[in-house]
Scaffold this motif. Structure first.
Motif, PDB file in Angstrom:
ATOM      1  N   LEU A   1     -31.535  -5.711 -88.623  1.00 20.97           N
ATOM      2  CA  LEU A   1     -30.503  -4.987 -89.364  1.00 20.97           C
ATOM      3  C   LEU A   1     -30.102  -5.825 -90.561  1.00 20.97           C
ATOM      4  O   LEU A   1     -29.743  -6.992 -90.422  1.00 20.97           O
ATOM      5  N   ALA A   2     -30.183  -5.248 -91.736  1.00 21.59           N
ATOM      6  CA  ALA A   2     -29.840  -5.959 -92.964  1.00 21.59           C
ATOM      7  C   ALA A   2     -28.336  -6.172 -93.052  1.00 21.59           C
ATOM      8  O   ALA A   2     -27.550  -5.311 -92.664  1.00 21.59           O
ATOM      9  N   GLN A   3     -27.967  -7.326 -93.551  1.00 19.78           N
ATOM     10  CA  GLN A   3     -26.555  -7.635 -93.723  1.00 19.78           C
ATOM     11  C   GLN A   3     -26.238  -7.757 -95.206  1.00 19.78           C
ATOM     12  O   GLN A   3     -27.092  -8.155 -95.993  1.00 19.78           O
ATOM     13  N   THR A   4     -25.033  -7.425 -95.557  1.00 20.50           N
ATOM     14  CA  THR A   4     -24.585  -7.569 -96.938  1.00 20.50           C
ATOM     15  C   THR A   4     -24.333  -9.047 -97.196  1.00 20.50           C
ATOM     16  O   THR A   4     -23.614  -9.699 -96.427  1.00 20.50           O
ATOM     17  N   PRO A   5     -24.917  -9.599 -98.256  1.00 13.32           N
ATOM     18  CA  PRO A   5     -24.696 -11.016 -98.531  1.00 13.32           C
ATOM     19  C   PRO A   5     -23.246 -11.284 -98.902  1.00 13.32           C
ATOM     20  O   PRO A   5     -22.561 -10.435 -99.479  1.00 13.32           O
ATOM     21  N   ASP A   6     -22.795 -12.454 -98.580  1.00 10.49           N
ATOM     22  CA  ASP A   6     -21.436 -12.887 -98.903  1.00 10.49           C
ATOM     23  C   ASP A   6     -21.438 -13.369-100.357  1.00 10.49           C
ATOM     24  O   ASP A   6     -22.071 -14.381-100.673  1.00 10.49           O
ATOM     25  N   PRO A   7     -20.720 -12.659-101.260  1.00 10.44           N
ATOM     26  CA  PRO A   7     -20.732 -13.040-102.675  1.00 10.44           C
ATOM     27  C   PRO A   7     -20.280 -14.484-102.921  1.00 10.44           C
ATOM     28  O   PRO A   7     -20.732 -15.118-103.862  1.00 10.44           O
ATOM     29  N   THR A   8     -19.425 -15.003-102.053  1.00 14.60           N
ATOM     30  CA  THR A   8     -18.977 -16.387-102.257  1.00 14.60           C
ATOM     31  C   THR A   8     -20.115 -17.369-102.021  1.00 14.60           C
ATOM     32  O   THR A   8     -20.083 -18.484-102.518  1.00 14.60           O
ATOM     33  N   GLN A   9     -21.145 -16.942-101.288  1.00 16.12           N
ATOM     34  CA  GLN A   9     -22.301 -17.790-101.047  1.00 16.12           C
ATOM     35  C   GLN A   9     -23.407 -17.578-102.083  1.00 16.12           C
ATOM     36  O   GLN A   9     -24.228 -18.444-102.314  1.00 16.12           O
ATOM     37  N   VAL A  10     -23.421 -16.397-102.694  1.00 20.31           N
ATOM     38  CA  VAL A  10     -24.461 -16.067-103.661  1.00 20.31           C
ATOM     39  C   VAL A  10     -24.095 -16.555-105.059  1.00 20.31           C
ATOM     40  O   VAL A  10     -24.899 -17.166-105.751  1.00 20.31           O
ATOM     41  N   TYR A  11     -22.878 -16.291-105.483  1.00 23.59           N
ATOM     42  CA  TYR A  11     -22.471 -16.595-106.853  1.00 23.59           C
ATOM     43  C   TYR A  11     -21.805 -17.966-106.961  1.00 23.59           C
ATOM     44  O   TYR A  11     -20.732 -18.108-107.518  1.00 23.59           O
ATOM     45  N   THR A  12     -22.478 -18.961-106.463  1.00 26.51           N
ATOM     46  CA  THR A  12     -21.969 -20.325-106.585  1.00 26.51           C
ATOM     47  C   THR A  12     -22.497 -20.949-107.875  1.00 26.51           C
ATOM     48  O   THR A  12     -23.498 -20.494-108.436  1.00 26.51           O
ATOM     49  N   ALA A  13     -21.835 -21.983-108.326  1.00 23.73           N
ATOM     50  CA  ALA A  13     -22.275 -22.671-109.545  1.00 23.73           C
ATOM     51  C   ALA A  13     -23.700 -23.195-109.376  1.00 23.73           C
ATOM     52  O   ALA A  13     -24.517 -23.083-110.291  1.00 23.73           O
ATOM     53  N   ALA A  14     -24.003 -23.746-108.206  1.00 25.98           N
ATOM     54  CA  ALA A  14     -25.350 -24.280-107.971  1.00 25.98           C
ATOM     55  C   ALA A  14     -26.398 -23.169-108.053  1.00 25.98           C
ATOM     56  O   ALA A  14     -27.473 -23.368-108.633  1.00 25.98           O
ATOM     57  N   ASN A  15     -26.096 -22.017-107.469  1.00 24.56           N
ATOM     58  CA  ASN A  15     -27.043 -20.909-107.525  1.00 24.56           C
ATOM     59  C   ASN A  15     -27.221 -20.408-108.953  1.00 24.56           C
ATOM     60  O   ASN A  15     -28.334 -20.063-109.364  1.00 24.56           O
ATOM     61  N   GLN A  16     -26.147 -20.338-109.715  1.00 20.51           N
ATOM     62  CA  GLN A  16     -26.246 -19.870-111.096  1.00 20.51           C
ATOM     63  C   GLN A  16     -27.076 -20.837-111.936  1.00 20.51           C
ATOM     64  O   GLN A  16     -27.850 -20.417-112.792  1.00 20.51           O
ATOM     65  N   GLU A  17     -26.928 -22.117-111.691  1.00 12.20           N
ATOM     66  CA  GLU A  17     -27.762 -23.108-112.389  1.00 12.20           C
ATOM     67  C   GLU A  17     -29.228 -22.909-112.045  1.00 12.20           C
ATOM     68  O   GLU A  17     -30.099 -22.988-112.922  1.00 12.20           O
ATOM     69  N   THR A  18     -29.516 -22.635-110.777  1.00 10.82           N
ATOM     70  CA  THR A  18     -30.893 -22.400-110.342  1.00 10.82           C
ATOM     71  C   THR A  18     -31.459 -21.143-110.994  1.00 10.82           C
ATOM     72  O   THR A  18     -32.594 -21.149-111.492  1.00 10.82           O
TER      73      THR A  18
END
Length: 178
Positions: A1-18
């Protein structure tokens, strides 16, 4: 079952840099016509993406023009639809005295866009073609500088703008066959 990602985990500064680094990694300098980094004044003719909603229409950050405005506040912009009409093309100037940047989106599949790309370089002394969606658009410019992007998402548009301004040197590699 697919889960909705937690935006606080997706839109982090480290992820945006990546994400931004990945977008930069896809920028490929297919041909260097000696026009990078861009020196002003600059005219941008950009074939805009198809708009899917009013929300997308109201957001101006889905264009290369938006990404370039910070570096070139006097940027002259002409946004054209992906399938430009004869009237759209007639509105383009006959002589362009600035460096001309042409940003395409699938022009090799759209005859009127490809025709514009073929005729615009005859109007300007310095031309840069930026193929935003499809590397096959790189073949539409016989001479001058050609950049290919891995897409036209916000991170890709920012990466293209950074390459044009000299913030980094494109290192991407792609084989663009006929």
């Amino acid at each position: 079952l697919a889960q909705t990602p937690d935006p606080t985990q997706v839109y982090t500064a480290a992820n945006q840099e990546t994400v931004q680094q990945l977008a930069r990694d896809t920028i490929t300098l297919v041909r260097d016509g000696g026009t990078l980094p861009l020196a002003g004044p600059v005219r941008l003719v950009e074939f805009t993406p198809s708009v899917d909603s009013e929300v997308q229409e109201s957001a101006d950050d889905s264009t290369l023009a938006h990404a370039l405005k910070a570096a070139y506040p006097d940027l002259i912009v002409q946004l054209l639809p992906a399938m430009p009409s004869e009237t759209d093309l007639a509105a383009l100037p006959e002589t362009i005295t600035t460096t001309l940047v042409i940003a395409t989106r699938n022009a090799h599949l759209i005859p009127t866009q490809a025709e514009a790309v073929a005729t615009l370089p005859t109007r300007a002394a310095q031309v840069i073609l930026v193929a935003l969606r499809n590397p096959y658009d790189a073949h539409l410019l016989a001479s001058g500088t050609v950049l290919v992007s891995g897409g036209d998402s916000r991170p890709s548009l920012t990466a293209v703008a950074d390459a044009l301004t000299g913030a980094f040197t494109p290192q991407g590699q792609i084989e663009v066959g006929e």
